[in-house]
Enzyme design. Structure first.
Site, PDB file in Angstrom:
ATOM      1  N   ASP A  56      21.058  48.189   5.640  1.00 58.55           N
ATOM      2  CA  ASP A  56      21.803  48.982   6.372  1.00 58.55           C
ATOM      3  C   ASP A  56      21.269  49.196   7.509  1.00 58.55           C
ATOM      4  OD1 ASP A  56      23.945  51.148   7.322  1.00 58.55           O
ATOM      5  OD2 ASP A  56      24.319  50.973   4.778  1.00 58.55           O
ATOM      6  N   HIS A  95      24.774  55.720   9.168  1.00 63.14           N
ATOM      7  CA  HIS A  95      24.964  54.651   7.739  1.00 63.14           C
ATOM      8  C   HIS A  95      24.334  55.135   6.580  1.00 63.14           C
ATOM      9  CE1 HIS A  95      27.773  51.649   5.792  1.00 63.14           C
ATOM     10  NE2 HIS A  95      28.607  52.294   6.562  1.00 63.14           N
ATOM     11  N   SER A 103      32.352  50.546   1.814  1.00 60.78           N
ATOM     12  CA  SER A 103      30.725  50.862   2.032  1.00 60.78           C
ATOM     13  C   SER A 103      29.809  52.368   1.601  1.00 60.78           C
ATOM     14  CB  SER A 103      30.410  51.834   3.650  1.00 60.78           C
ATOM     15  OG  SER A 103      30.646  50.950   4.202  1.00 60.78           O
TER      16      SER A 103
END
Length: 531
Positions: A156, A196, A374
């Protein structure tokens, strides 16, 4: 100064040998191959260090990484030095990757630790309950499979708050954060940059009962920063490749990649849909090799479903990986979820899970909700970890197969949801050899319909439209919840009518599998949603 991927000609004189793999693969990596009967191949050998030395010797050239699988070197140099590198006899070709990455900043201290306790009830899971229950992961946890002993790598853009948040504290307390690395900055500073990765990780590794529990709260994790969120260049796909090679060498079982590539800062290198063929994109090629060496690669399908692109993004088009689309809490496809097929007409996504209004944990510790494949990807990766833990003799490809067979539309897969929503209980049935109900081919005059569907709140019944073959005899209807548990059996009296009423007043809100037919005959299977 730009970076370039330098492909080398061969490994003919490498000092490494397939007969001594312990020099470049850990015992855990070799054991993973042995369990799955995967042979070592020349692609597994490290690049020839003599070739690397020749590249490094060119003035103005800095070697960043080497790639076993691509037999390549990542270098940083200017155009003049690149020309000299390309002229070397050991070099086959070169590809320019990007501009320089941003400098790294210092890391942050680890958090105070608090004891963890097992998950079980709705109250334990907090806002993660719906996404956990939808795939039967709560049943998996109750059965004692929370990912213990499984190793998951998360690729990520950053993991701020992971070292300070209570929801992640047990990772440190129980020594389940096995390694971290920042492939963008070539250091171990991962607790910064974009959040994220933190959100993604929480859906699996979150372990604060009473607040938030993820789908694999007891797995061991490796956190790799591969994404430079300040820009978009093919270099990030090469970071993905190098991270996957490290995951392979460490013996990691599962890779979760909630990343996608189709457009870049330099439009001339954008992928076309025709290139989403499983063989072209750098990250796709890397994911394919990762699958070939026995890792289970779980990838988000992409969030392009309601824009002009519509289709998957790389590496979701890779063969032999588990590509995950997104649904809402009712099991309905999220409009943004990227669709298939791949350019070479393979079905994608493989399965789908909750990615619309999915719950996650912010770096601050606050619980939030958001949209994206995601989130459906790591939620599914956690399910795969627990399921594989329960059946450690399976291969990665068998895990994918059983999860597909367990899914809500396994008999009628499509390029919107793939095989549908996987379920731990049904996957367990499949492994045990218990036949899963299948729906016969629906042809003209044999249509079964259920409406209204979803069934509105307060509705006492819905209408079941029947083909001629299901009339005149009593009809048995079985309703199963998303765990695969039987919740109701109804026997509808024989009737010549083309439609009958199916009672729904006693059903709790949720998604059900409705299987109907005459006794002894193959059942029809429909999905019923009760609002």
């Amino acid at each position: 100064m730009r970076k370039h991927l330098i492909y080398l000609r061969d490994k003919a004189n490498t000092p490494y040998s397939l007969t001594a793999p312990q020099r470049f693969l850990t015992a855990r990596a070799l054991a993973r191959r042995t369990r799955q009967n995967i042979a070592l191949l020349p692609r597994d050998l490290p690049v020839d260090p003599a070739y690397v030395a020749q590249v490094q010797a060119v003035a103005g050239t800095k070697v960043w990484y080497t790639s076993r699988w691509f037999n390549a070197v990542v270098v940083e140099c200017d155009s003049a030095a690149l020309a000299l590198v390309q002229a070397l006899p050991c070099v086959r070709s070169a590809r320019t990757l990007n501009r320089p990455a941003a400098a790294s900043s210092p890391s942050v201290a680890a958090p105070a630790l608090t004891p963890a306790r097992p998950a079980g009830t709705r109250a334990d899971y907090g806002k993660a309950y719906a996404q956990t229950r939808q795939i039967g992961a709560d049943v998996m946890h109750d059965a004692g499979f929370r990912g213990e002993g499984m190793q998951i790598a998360v690729f990520d853009g950053g993991f701020p708050g992971v070292n300070t948040g209570l929801v992640f504290a047990s990772l440190y307390q129980q020594n389940r954060l096995a390694s971290v690395y920042n492939f963008v900055g070539r250091d171990q500073n991962i607790y910064q940059y974009d959040d994220h990765g933190t959100l993604v990780l929480s859906t699996m590794a979150g372990n604060q009962p009473g607040v938030f529990v993820g789908t694999a709260p007891q797995a061991t994790y490796h956190l790799f920063v591969t994404e430079d969120v300040a820009s978009e260049h093919p270099l990030e796909e090469v970071n993905w490749l190098i991270a996957a090679e490290r995951a392979d060498s460490l013996g990691i079982d599962i890779i979760n990649s909630s990343l996608g590539y189709n457009t870049f800062d330099a439009p001339s290198v954008d992928y076309t849909y025709a290139e989403l063929d499983g063989r072209t994109a750098l990250s796709t090629r890397a994911a394919t090799v990762a699958a070939r060496v026995g890792m289970l690669v779980v990838s988000s399908a992409g969030n392009e479903g309601n824009n002009r692109w519509r289709y998957l993004t790389a590496p979701a088009d890779a063969d032999s990986i588990l590509t995950v689309g997104a649904v809402d809490s009712l099991g309905l496809r999220a409009r943004f979820s990227s669709i298939g097929p791949t350019a070479d007409n393979r079905l994608k996504p493989n399965v789908s899970a909750m990615g619309q209004q999915a719950a996650f944990v912010y770096p601050s510790g606050a619980i939030g909700r958001g949209n994206g494949t995601s989130f459906s990807s790591p939620i599914t990766a956690g399910l795969a970890a627990g399921f594989w833990q329960a059946h450690p003799t399976l291969t990665a490809q068998q895990v994918i197969d059983y999860l597909q067979r367990s899914a809500s539309q396994a008999t009628t897969p499509d390029n919107l949801l793939g095989y549908g929503i996987p379920n731990f209980g049904r996957a367990q049935q499949a492994v045990a050899g218990i036949p899963l109900p299948t729906a016969p081919t629906v042809g003209v005059g044999r249509l079964v319909q259920l409406y209204p569907n979803p069934v509105p709140p307060g509705a006492a019944a819905c209408t079941l439209q029947l083909p001629a073959e299901l009339r005149t005899q009593p009809l048995e209807v079985r309703l199963y919840d998303v765990r695969g548990s039987l919740v109701a059996t109804l026997v509808l009296p024989a009737s010549n009518a083309a439609s009958v009423q199916l009672p729904t007043a006693s059903l709790q809100p949720g998604v059900y599998s409705c299987r109907l037919g005459r006794r002894g005959a193959a059942p029809y299977t429909l999905r019923l949603i009760r609002l």
